[in-house]
Design a protein around this motif. Structure first.
Motif, PDB file in Angstrom:
ATOM      1  N   MET A   1       0.773  -1.186  -0.123  1.00  0.00           N
ATOM      2  CA  MET A   1       0.045   0.036  -0.005  1.00  0.00           C
ATOM      3  C   MET A   1       0.860   1.087   0.058  1.00  0.00           C
ATOM      4  O   MET A   1       0.843   1.944  -0.893  1.00  0.00           O
ATOM      5  N   LEU A   2       1.664   1.316   0.990  1.00  0.00           N
ATOM      6  CA  LEU A   2       2.674   2.476   1.123  1.00  0.00           C
ATOM      7  C   LEU A   2       4.052   2.039   1.535  1.00  0.00           C
ATOM      8  O   LEU A   2       4.187   1.035   2.449  1.00  0.00           O
ATOM      9  N   THR A   3       5.160   2.285   0.523  1.00  0.00           N
ATOM     10  CA  THR A   3       6.295   2.003   0.799  1.00  0.00           C
ATOM     11  C   THR A   3       7.215   2.990   0.980  1.00  0.00           C
ATOM     12  O   THR A   3       7.196   3.985  -0.062  1.00  0.00           O
ATOM     13  N   ILE A   4       7.888   3.396   2.061  1.00  0.00           N
ATOM     14  CA  ILE A   4       9.266   4.281   2.035  1.00  0.00           C
ATOM     15  C   ILE A   4      10.491   3.804   2.214  1.00  0.00           C
ATOM     16  O   ILE A   4      10.581   3.048   3.158  1.00  0.00           O
ATOM     17  N   ARG A   5      11.161   4.172   1.349  1.00  0.00           N
ATOM     18  CA  ARG A   5      12.533   3.524   1.326  1.00  0.00           C
ATOM     19  C   ARG A   5      13.508   4.496   1.261  1.00  0.00           C
ATOM     20  O   ARG A   5      13.772   5.308   0.269  1.00  0.00           O
ATOM     21  N   ASN A   6      14.463   4.404   2.142  1.00  0.00           N
ATOM     22  CA  ASN A   6      15.582   5.354   2.578  1.00  0.00           C
ATOM     23  C   ASN A   6      15.292   6.645   2.299  1.00  0.00           C
ATOM     24  O   ASN A   6      15.888   7.580   1.580  1.00  0.00           O
ATOM     25  N   LEU A   7      14.109   7.343   2.726  1.00  0.00           N
ATOM     26  CA  LEU A   7      13.675   8.575   2.797  1.00  0.00           C
ATOM     27  C   LEU A   7      14.626   9.721   3.424  1.00  0.00           C
ATOM     28  O   LEU A   7      14.833   9.519   4.632  1.00  0.00           O
ATOM     29  N   THR A   8      14.990  10.499   2.615  1.00  0.00           N
ATOM     30  CA  THR A   8      15.955  11.564   3.551  1.00  0.00           C
ATOM     31  C   THR A   8      15.473  12.944   2.666  1.00  0.00           C
ATOM     32  O   THR A   8      15.505  13.080   1.683  1.00  0.00           O
ATOM     33  N   LYS A   9      15.358  13.792   3.786  1.00  0.00           N
ATOM     34  CA  LYS A   9      14.985  15.161   3.436  1.00  0.00           C
ATOM     35  C   LYS A   9      15.477  16.215   4.466  1.00  0.00           C
ATOM     36  O   LYS A   9      15.168  15.950   5.647  1.00  0.00           O
ATOM     37  N   GLN A  10      16.463  16.890   3.987  1.00  0.00           N
ATOM     38  CA  GLN A  10      17.127  17.961   4.878  1.00  0.00           C
ATOM     39  C   GLN A  10      16.478  19.480   4.366  1.00  0.00           C
ATOM     40  O   GLN A  10      16.516  19.759   3.180  1.00  0.00           O
ATOM     41  N   TYR A  11      16.299  20.373   5.313  1.00  0.00           N
ATOM     42  CA  TYR A  11      15.896  21.695   5.209  1.00  0.00           C
ATOM     43  C   TYR A  11      17.192  22.524   4.824  1.00  0.00           C
ATOM     44  O   TYR A  11      18.096  22.485   5.719  1.00  0.00           O
ATOM     45  N   LYS A  12      17.395  23.305   4.124  1.00  0.00           N
ATOM     46  CA  LYS A  12      18.662  24.079   3.749  1.00  0.00           C
ATOM     47  C   LYS A  12      18.656  25.106   4.864  1.00  0.00           C
ATOM     48  O   LYS A  12      17.490  25.688   5.433  1.00  0.00           O
ATOM     49  N   GLY A  13      19.697  25.429   5.544  1.00  0.00           N
ATOM     50  CA  GLY A  13      20.204  26.114   6.584  1.00  0.00           C
ATOM     51  C   GLY A  13      19.832  25.751   7.872  1.00  0.00           C
ATOM     52  O   GLY A  13      19.783  26.192   8.641  1.00  0.00           O
ATOM     53  N   SER A  14      19.415  24.574   8.004  1.00  0.00           N
ATOM     54  CA  SER A  14      18.871  23.693   9.155  1.00  0.00           C
ATOM     55  C   SER A  14      19.110  22.454   9.338  1.00  0.00           C
ATOM     56  O   SER A  14      19.510  21.769   8.218  1.00  0.00           O
ATOM     57  N   ASN A  15      19.361  22.007  10.583  1.00  0.00           N
ATOM     58  CA  ASN A  15      19.563  20.635  10.702  1.00  0.00           C
ATOM     59  C   ASN A  15      18.594  19.563  10.925  1.00  0.00           C
ATOM     60  O   ASN A  15      18.286  18.505  11.351  1.00  0.00           O
ATOM     61  N   LYS A  16      17.375  20.280  10.669  1.00  0.00           N
ATOM     62  CA  LYS A  16      16.020  19.521  10.905  1.00  0.00           C
ATOM     63  C   LYS A  16      15.639  18.993   9.658  1.00  0.00           C
ATOM     64  O   LYS A  16      16.067  19.108   8.521  1.00  0.00           O
ATOM     65  N   GLY A  17      14.884  17.799   9.540  1.00  0.00           N
ATOM     66  CA  GLY A  17      14.568  16.705   8.399  1.00  0.00           C
ATOM     67  C   GLY A  17      14.708  15.347   9.093  1.00  0.00           C
ATOM     68  O   GLY A  17      14.527  15.313   9.944  1.00  0.00           O
ATOM     69  N   VAL A  18      14.499  14.476   7.977  1.00  0.00           N
ATOM     70  CA  VAL A  18      14.402  13.325   8.297  1.00  0.00           C
ATOM     71  C   VAL A  18      15.751  12.582   7.577  1.00  0.00           C
ATOM     72  O   VAL A  18      16.143  12.916   6.401  1.00  0.00           O
ATOM     73  N   THR A  19      16.093  11.231   8.100  1.00  0.00           N
ATOM     74  CA  THR A  19      17.448  10.321   7.262  1.00  0.00           C
ATOM     75  C   THR A  19      16.783   9.084   7.394  1.00  0.00           C
ATOM     76  O   THR A  19      16.731   8.429   8.375  1.00  0.00           O
ATOM     77  N   ASP A  20      16.972   8.505   6.212  1.00  0.00           N
ATOM     78  CA  ASP A  20      17.045   7.037   5.874  1.00  0.00           C
ATOM     79  C   ASP A  20      15.830   6.388   6.607  1.00  0.00           C
ATOM     80  O   ASP A  20      16.020   5.348   7.211  1.00  0.00           O
ATOM     81  N   ILE A  21      14.698   7.021   6.367  1.00  0.00           N
ATOM     82  CA  ILE A  21      13.258   6.511   6.885  1.00  0.00           C
ATOM     83  C   ILE A  21      12.983   5.136   5.696  1.00  0.00           C
ATOM     84  O   ILE A  21      12.699   5.328   4.864  1.00  0.00           O
ATOM     85  N   ASN A  22      12.732   4.112   6.638  1.00  0.00           N
ATOM     86  CA  ASN A  22      12.088   3.041   5.846  1.00  0.00           C
ATOM     87  C   ASN A  22      11.001   2.499   6.581  1.00  0.00           C
ATOM     88  O   ASN A  22      10.890   1.897   7.709  1.00  0.00           O
ATOM     89  N   LEU A  23       9.736   2.390   5.849  1.00  0.00           N
ATOM     90  CA  LEU A  23       8.638   2.069   6.617  1.00  0.00           C
ATOM     91  C   LEU A  23       7.562   1.196   5.407  1.00  0.00           C
ATOM     92  O   LEU A  23       7.880   1.637   4.154  1.00  0.00           O
ATOM     93  N   ALA A  24       6.850   0.153   5.661  1.00  0.00           N
ATOM     94  CA  ALA A  24       5.942  -0.370   4.965  1.00  0.00           C
ATOM     95  C   ALA A  24       4.563  -0.351   5.725  1.00  0.00           C
ATOM     96  O   ALA A  24       4.475  -1.221   6.581  1.00  0.00           O
TER      97      ALA A  24
END
Length: 241
Positions: free
Chosen positions: A1-24
């Protein structure tokens, strides 16, 4: 239904975001996503529904890539943010008709579904009023109905119980169960841990943008423990924000 593989999102100029998210998230799942404020829950959900782009990884909706075919993905899902922005110059029914038009829902189907859910949430008599006159709780109910009008297979919710009265919260929980029993799936963030423990069959915990625990509720919450005690132990130590 939903597969999240190695999701990485970083905001410019910030240390906020997510790193290497894996979920099914599979058909039939009611999947809770928990973490402290700023942990990365909303960022992940916005990536899943195509609001945010992301730096690395892949998001698949029923095998379709959100990057490559966002239109097809969005046809199959519904998203309710933690603070829905509605068109307040429309009446409730005008807004629901607008959403139904977007998803090409027939007149007969929309009328049946709107009646079903508006009656359940107790806002039928208010559908002719301007949304600007609605309370926060009524706006939340309207947003939920609008998300259900095209019968999505995957429902993505960000703190859906905030602002709902106890009766409406029960109605929403019953709707969530019905959707999943019909072969759908739900992925939602929440701070209401006792509700998550009773309602969900799976749970994931995120801290500082990193997934720290995920699995079935039985795997994560061992006998004699609670989801709250596990969360306090692994996600709310001295390093938490």
């Amino acid at each position: 239904m939903l597969t999240i593989r190695n999701l990485t999102k970083q905001y410019k100029g910030s240390n906020k975001g997510v790193t290497d998210i894996n979920l099914a998230i599979e058909a039939g799942d009611i999947y809770a996503f928990i973490g402290h404020n700023g942990a990365g829950k909303t960022t992940t959900l916005k990536c899943v529904v195509g609001i945010h782009g992301f730096d690395k990884g892949e998001i698949l909706i029923n095998g379709t890539s959100m990057k490559e075919n966002p239109f097809l993905c969005k046809q199959q899902i519904a998203y309710i943010p933690d603070n829905p922005d509605l068109y307040e110059y429309l009446t409730g029914i005008q807004y629901l008709d607008f959403i139904a038009d977007v998803f090409e829902v027939s007149v007969a189907d929309r009328e049946e579904r709107v009646k079903k859910y508006a009656d359940a949430f107790g806002i039928t008599n208010a559908l002719g009023d301007l949304i600007s006159s609605y309370s926060h709780g009524m706006k939340q109910k309207l947003a939920i109905i609008s998300a259900l009008v095209h019968e999505p297979k995957l429902l993505i919710l960000d703190e859906p119980f905030v602002g709902l009265d106890p009766k409406a919260a029960v109605v929403l929980k019953n709707i969530m169960r019905e959707l999943c029993e019909a072969g759908g799936a739900i992925f939602f963030s929440t701070h209401v841990l006792d509700v998550a423990e009773k309602l969900c069959n799976k749970v994931a915990m995120i801290k500082d943008g990193v997934l720290i625990k995920a699995g079935t509720m039985e795997e994560v919450v061992k006998q004699g423990e609670t989801l709250e005690s596990i969360f306090m132990e692994v996600a709310c130590d001295d390093k938490a924000d």
